[in-house]
Design an enzyme around this catalytic site. Sequence first.
Site, PDB file in Angstrom:
ATOM      1  N   CYS A  77       0.812  -1.228   0.000  1.00 49.21           N
ATOM      2  CA  CYS A  77       0.000   0.000   0.000  1.00 49.21           C
ATOM      3  C   CYS A  77       0.843   1.276   0.000  1.00 49.21           C
ATOM      4  CB  CYS A  77      -1.003   0.002   1.148  1.00 49.21           C
ATOM      5  SG  CYS A  77      -0.303  -0.104   2.794  1.00 49.21           S
ATOM      6  N   ASP A 292      -7.534   5.645  -1.349  1.00 50.16           N
ATOM      7  CA  ASP A 292      -7.206   4.439  -0.596  1.00 50.16           C
ATOM      8  C   ASP A 292      -6.727   3.342  -1.556  1.00 50.16           C
ATOM      9  OD1 ASP A 292      -7.078   2.289   1.099  1.00 50.16           O
ATOM     10  OD2 ASP A 292      -9.099   2.513   1.900  1.00 50.16           O
ATOM     11  N   HIS A 294      -6.213   0.241  -0.811  1.00 46.54           N
ATOM     12  CA  HIS A 294      -6.548  -1.082  -0.290  1.00 46.54           C
ATOM     13  C   HIS A 294      -7.728  -1.731  -1.002  1.00 46.54           C
ATOM     14  CE1 HIS A 294      -4.333   1.004   2.938  1.00 46.54           C
ATOM     15  NE2 HIS A 294      -3.777  -0.182   3.098  1.00 46.54           N
TER      16      HIS A 294
END
Length: 410
Positions: A77, A292, A294
């Site tokens: 990430c 994000d 993820h």
Amino acid sequence: MEAVLAKYENQINAFSEFLEDLPHTEEPVWILGAHYNVRTEKSELLADVRSRLWFTYRKKFSPIGGTGPSSDAGWGCMLRCGQMILAQALVCWHLGREWRWGQEDGVSEPYQRILHSFLDRKDCCYSIHQMAQMGVGEGKSVGEWYGPNTVAQVLKKLTLFDDWSSLAVYVSMDNTVVIEDIRKLCRQSGRERLRVGACGWGEPFDTFNPLEPGSSQTPGIHKTYCPHSHSEWRPLLLIIPLRMGINHINPVYIQAFKECFKMPQSLGVLGGKPNLAYYFIGFIGEELIYLDPHTTQSAVESEPGVAVDDQSYHCQRSPRRMKALSLDPSVALGFFCKDEEDFNSWCSLVQQEILKKRNLRMFELVEKHPPHWPPFVPPTKPEVQTTGAEFIESTDKLFESEEEFEILNV
């Protein structure tokens, strides 16, 4: 056609939910140096956020190093966030901050060229393969977590192989930005250079057509003609790793931190909270807005010279928000200055909005190189005909990591 329209409408609806969820206030939303009124500029805000390149976990790409992982889910990430902040610098340089996704007729060559450099392939300059293997030279196993400072050092090394963009990357040390060193770095020669084939297309910029049938890339060294190469000042990617507290962010830094998003040169911030890395692109009130990484998507297959299917590289759902006080104290600020005038403007803004108004400064901006520091030597590309990941064993220590910055865990 109906399927395309339905997909677009779903995308609009997702962002509309995000906008409707924002506080009912006249306070502006700031996104990478631009501000919007939620009540009157919803569509403009939506277009700006949607135009940022969004890199997430991917799966089913060729194994890193030949035998390594074929997905970065669970560990990549911060690397993906590093890709996003660098991609924003490349967009600002080659397309301009005002560029919006989907508005050009046909396919923009610079845009496609930027996308190609981030594909999940070992021969793409800023791929997850290149970034992960760069860490091997520093004792970082493939699949091991990186913090903001280490990612910044990796980006600094990889950009040496991107002669098309010819970025000058400066990563500050000891919370100090040295103006003298940046001027020395950016005034390096911008003349025509020989390109190592790691970065992708490998054809003269002014004659290559990415959509021409049968277009291909020949690995190896090619001459690159960059339209910006005659400038005496190379474009600057400035990254400032910081630690704004011990275990939690010190509230005294919050206002100065938000001021950074207001600067026209803002590229956003690498950071997050324990176990999660995010790419922060703005704020509203006391909440930070971020993309994000993820989400796990399948790797995109695309050959050099062929337009990339880019739908999965733009966030098609609402970006997230979090309280600024929930931010992990380890971050890295990013800024892009296209020329010397832009850099001078950034220095003035830092003096006025951060240094003069704050009792406790996030970082220092000094004119001269500190005499007790080692001499500043701008990095140069090794004279090898190979990719960045392959030469690491034959070069000196790549990074000057300050591990105290690296407390996020993935």
